[in-house]
Design a protein around this motif. Structure first.
Motif, PDB file in Angstrom:
ATOM      1  N   LEU A 344       1.025  -1.181  -0.006  1.00 40.04           N
ATOM      2  CA  LEU A 344       0.020  -0.097   0.206  1.00 40.04           C
ATOM      3  C   LEU A 344       0.724   1.151  -0.079  1.00 40.04           C
ATOM      4  CD1 LEU A 344      -2.712  -0.558   2.780  1.00 40.04           C
ATOM      5  CD2 LEU A 344      -2.974  -1.283   0.242  1.00 40.04           C
ATOM      6  N   SER A 345       0.450   2.457  -0.635  1.00 41.64           N
ATOM      7  CA  SER A 345       0.763   3.628  -0.559  1.00 41.64           C
ATOM      8  C   SER A 345       0.756   4.037   0.954  1.00 41.64           C
ATOM      9  CB  SER A 345       0.748   4.742  -1.456  1.00 41.64           C
ATOM     10  OG  SER A 345      -0.871   4.816  -1.017  1.00 41.64           O
ATOM     11  N   ILE A 346       1.407   5.317   1.555  1.00 45.52           N
ATOM     12  CA  ILE A 346       0.843   5.814   2.819  1.00 45.52           C
ATOM     13  C   ILE A 346      -0.261   6.429   2.611  1.00 45.52           C
ATOM     14  CG2 ILE A 346       2.352   8.109   2.441  1.00 45.52           C
ATOM     15  CD1 ILE A 346       2.074   6.130   5.599  1.00 45.52           C
ATOM     16  N   MET A 347      -0.768   6.917   1.427  1.00 43.98           N
ATOM     17  CA  MET A 347      -1.998   7.593   1.394  1.00 43.98           C
ATOM     18  C   MET A 347      -3.130   6.638   1.271  1.00 43.98           C
ATOM     19  SD  MET A 347      -3.902  10.452   0.380  1.00 43.98           S
ATOM     20  CE  MET A 347      -2.750  11.473  -0.593  1.00 43.98           C
ATOM     21  N   GLN A 348      -2.870   5.599   1.024  1.00 43.76           N
ATOM     22  CA  GLN A 348      -3.908   4.278   0.964  1.00 43.76           C
ATOM     23  C   GLN A 348      -4.094   3.734   2.436  1.00 43.76           C
ATOM     24  OE1 GLN A 348      -1.941   1.799  -2.025  1.00 43.76           O
ATOM     25  NE2 GLN A 348      -3.937   1.650  -3.117  1.00 43.76           N
ATOM     26  N   LEU A 349      -3.114   3.547   3.196  1.00 44.20           N
ATOM     27  CA  LEU A 349      -2.743   3.165   4.583  1.00 44.20           C
ATOM     28  C   LEU A 349      -3.872   4.227   5.279  1.00 44.20           C
ATOM     29  CD1 LEU A 349      -1.846   1.291   6.694  1.00 44.20           C
ATOM     30  CD2 LEU A 349      -0.154   2.922   7.210  1.00 44.20           C
ATOM     31  N   ILE A 350      -3.553   5.540   5.233  1.00 47.68           N
ATOM     32  CA  ILE A 350      -4.003   6.685   6.120  1.00 47.68           C
ATOM     33  C   ILE A 350      -5.714   6.646   5.750  1.00 47.68           C
ATOM     34  CG2 ILE A 350      -4.448   9.105   6.334  1.00 47.68           C
ATOM     35  CD1 ILE A 350      -1.368   9.222   6.050  1.00 47.68           C
ATOM     36  N   GLU A 351      -6.000   6.450   4.517  1.00 47.51           N
ATOM     37  CA  GLU A 351      -7.272   6.517   3.884  1.00 47.51           C
ATOM     38  C   GLU A 351      -7.894   5.186   4.907  1.00 47.51           C
ATOM     39  OE1 GLU A 351     -10.037   6.671   0.026  1.00 47.51           O
ATOM     40  OE2 GLU A 351      -8.150   5.255   0.117  1.00 47.51           O
ATOM     41  N   LYS A 352      -7.457   4.054   4.815  1.00 43.47           N
ATOM     42  CA  LYS A 352      -8.204   3.140   5.785  1.00 43.47           C
ATOM     43  C   LYS A 352      -8.239   3.031   7.111  1.00 43.47           C
ATOM     44  CE  LYS A 352      -7.239  -0.043   1.676  1.00 43.47           C
ATOM     45  NZ  LYS A 352      -8.337  -0.337   1.283  1.00 43.47           N
ATOM     46  N   MET A 353      -7.206   4.060   7.521  1.00 39.73           N
ATOM     47  CA  MET A 353      -7.422   4.075   9.061  1.00 39.73           C
ATOM     48  C   MET A 353      -8.026   5.535   9.603  1.00 39.73           C
ATOM     49  SD  MET A 353      -3.509   2.830  10.092  1.00 39.73           S
ATOM     50  CE  MET A 353      -4.016   2.639  11.807  1.00 39.73           C
ATOM     51  N   THR A 354      -8.678   6.461   8.526  1.00 37.56           N
ATOM     52  CA  THR A 354      -9.230   7.475   8.821  1.00 37.56           C
ATOM     53  C   THR A 354     -10.411   7.935   8.007  1.00 37.56           C
ATOM     54  OG1 THR A 354      -7.808   8.689   7.081  1.00 37.56           O
ATOM     55  CG2 THR A 354      -6.761   8.525   9.276  1.00 37.56           C
ATOM     56  N   LEU A 355     -10.419   8.434   6.835  1.00 37.51           N
ATOM     57  CA  LEU A 355     -11.649   8.460   6.105  1.00 37.51           C
ATOM     58  C   LEU A 355     -12.470   7.397   5.734  1.00 37.51           C
ATOM     59  CD1 LEU A 355     -12.869  10.734   4.279  1.00 37.51           C
ATOM     60  CD2 LEU A 355     -11.712   9.498   2.353  1.00 37.51           C
ATOM     61  N   ASN A 356     -12.113   6.181   5.607  1.00 40.68           N
ATOM     62  CA  ASN A 356     -13.036   5.112   5.513  1.00 40.68           C
ATOM     63  C   ASN A 356     -13.960   4.919   6.834  1.00 40.68           C
ATOM     64  OD1 ASN A 356     -12.314   5.084   2.684  1.00 40.68           O
ATOM     65  ND2 ASN A 356     -11.425   3.245   2.900  1.00 40.68           N
ATOM     66  N   PRO A 357     -12.933   4.682   7.705  1.00 39.23           N
ATOM     67  CA  PRO A 357     -13.840   4.560   9.021  1.00 39.23           C
ATOM     68  C   PRO A 357     -14.738   5.601   9.272  1.00 39.23           C
ATOM     69  CG  PRO A 357     -11.543   4.086   9.431  1.00 39.23           C
ATOM     70  CD  PRO A 357     -11.689   4.454   7.969  1.00 39.23           C
ATOM     71  N   ALA A 358     -14.320   6.919   8.989  1.00 42.97           N
ATOM     72  CA  ALA A 358     -15.375   7.956   9.315  1.00 42.97           C
ATOM     73  C   ALA A 358     -16.695   7.940   8.375  1.00 42.97           C
ATOM     74  CB  ALA A 358     -14.608   9.178   8.893  1.00 42.97           C
ATOM     75  N   LYS A 359     -16.456   7.421   7.118  1.00 41.52           N
ATOM     76  CA  LYS A 359     -17.676   7.171   6.161  1.00 41.52           C
ATOM     77  C   LYS A 359     -18.454   5.937   6.784  1.00 41.52           C
ATOM     78  CE  LYS A 359     -15.718   8.590   1.938  1.00 41.52           C
ATOM     79  NZ  LYS A 359     -15.152   8.065   0.605  1.00 41.52           N
TER      80      LYS A 359
END
Length: 421
Positions: A344-359
């Motif tokens: 994963l890229s660092i962007m993808q990792l952060i997305e799965k630990m921030t934005l996606n849980p928020a959604k």
């Protein structure tokens, strides 16, 4: 005011990935740009070489309060979360008493007001998490429950699942499911395979997970309900979830760091500290989980933070409770085992630990933009550190003593520094 200077700002919603300054006034982000003037700023954080990201969000934690506070409570759990870079966590309902009533729910929500980070509470899907009778979902939502789950116990009655999905669709709340059919489990916490045979134990077959995932995927397609498949461990389940999503199901899937980091063979080294439900499975399963993370089938990384006392864990395997703590190592395991290995890229990792849980929980979090609440984590992705202590009351982790990459330096929640390395 807090000014974060020269950090690599990564925001998964806007896709910003740039060295910028971030200015926080009271509890909000008020400016994001290069070279912000600092003459009136009280606190300046020099973030050169570090990543500035939305505060992490964990949708699956057990803070053991009420009923088991010798293992963890909401205050020690919040400290552990802040140390790990988390600004929001969602607590499970399998406490004692179970969160299936307004009194217990109110007790927790009142206590949440005194914690360092944002705590949200689920209620159980069924009364007493017995899988027989639905709770009053509409009333509990009105009292503050953000979702519903019998986590820890599978719901075997398909008619109950169908009724819960219909109601959840009406209320626009997520349901989270623990997928393990006990008919296919001789001993929980260890995969049925070469290691369980080597230890002379019957284990938990992947069929226990796959069959329940397939049922709930079909019902999700039928109802349109928003559901979350918790702690996916089986490669076949990844394929089933991918299929259901391709047919329009509103499914989110989560994976825990231990499942993409370890396999059943690690049970030989870690013993009861490698015991969890669902169990660590094969290398083939682990790689299928990573494939699911890469292609978006698995949306979220969630810890299933499950504290237990040393006395409970330091017994023979079949008598020990399942579960490990995970809040303080989650980000580092993602960096070490996913980003550094180019999965994963660092962007993808952060997305799965921030934005996606928020959604999943319809939260106004998981983002860095002007006007948003200042929930932020600052971490050094290249710093190596040895896991040698925890802020949790418990230390039941197989990663104790291991060297990991990626160190949280600051956690800022609601504009306040709640952790500083």
């Amino acid at each position: 005011m807090i000014l974060i200077k020269n950090g690599r700002v990564i925001d998964p919603e806007s896709k910003i990935d740039e060295v910028l300054d971030v200015l926080i006034d009271e509890n909000k982000i008020v400016e994001i740009k290069k070279n912000i003037e600092n003459s009136n700023v009280k606190t300046i954080i020099e973030a050169d070489g570090k990543i500035v990201a939305p505060g992490l969000i964990d949708v699956h934690v057990h803070f053991r309060d009420p009923g088991f506070t010798y293992k963890e409570d909401i205050f020690s759990g919040s400290e552990s979360a802040a140390c790990g870079g988390f600004t929001t966590v969602v607590c499970m309902a399998n406490t004692n008493p179970v969160v299936d009533n307004a009194h217990t729910l109110k007790y927790l929500i009142d206590r949440f007001n005194n914690t360092k980070i944002n705590l949200l509470q689920t209620a159980s899907i069924t009364k007493g998490i017995k899988g027989k009778e639905l709770v009053d979902m509409e009333y509990l939502k009105s009292e503050g429950a953000v979702g519903f789950t019998d986590d820890g116990i599978p719901i075997l009655d398909s008619s109950i699942i169908l009724k819960s999905m219909i109601k959840a669709k009406e209320l626009n709340v997520p349901l989270s499911f623990h997928e393990e059919d006990p008919c296919f489990i001789e001993n929980s916490g260890i995969n049925e395979g070469i290691i369980s045979k080597q230890l002379g134990l019957g284990g938990a077959s992947h069929l226990a997970e796959d069959l329940m995932v397939s049922r709930d995927c079909v019902l999700a397609i039928e109802t349109g309900a928003k559901i979350n498949i918790q702690h996916v461990s089986s490669g076949t389940s990844v394929d089933l979830i991918r299929f259901a999503k391709s047919h329009g199901a509103n499914i989110t899937a989560e994976v825990s760091p231990h499942h993409f980091s370890l396999t059943e063979k690690d049970v030989l080294e870690y013993k009861t500290y490698g015991k969890m439900n669902p169990p660590l499975r094969t290398e083939k399963d682990r790689l299928k989980l990573i494939e699911g993370l890469k292609d978006g089938t698995i949306d979220i990384i969630a810890t299933d933070h499950a504290p237990h006392s040393c006395n409970e864990k330091n017994v023979e395997f079949t008598k020990a409770p399942s579960g490990i703590i995970g809040l303080e190592t989650s980000l580092s395991l993602g960096i070490t085992n996913l980003v550094m290995k180019k999965y994963l890229s660092i962007m993808q990792l952060i997305e799965k630990m921030t934005l996606n849980p928020a959604k999943l929980y319809n939260l106004k979090a998981g983002r860095i933009n002007i006007g948003s609440i200042a929930d932020i984590v600052i971490f050094d992705p290249s710093e190596k550190w040895v896991v040698n202590k925890f802020h949790s009351k418990s230390y039941n982790s197989p990663f104790l003593g291991k060297e990991l990459s990626g160190k949280v330096k600051y956690t800022i929640c609601n504009g306040i520094i709640v952790y500083n390395d």
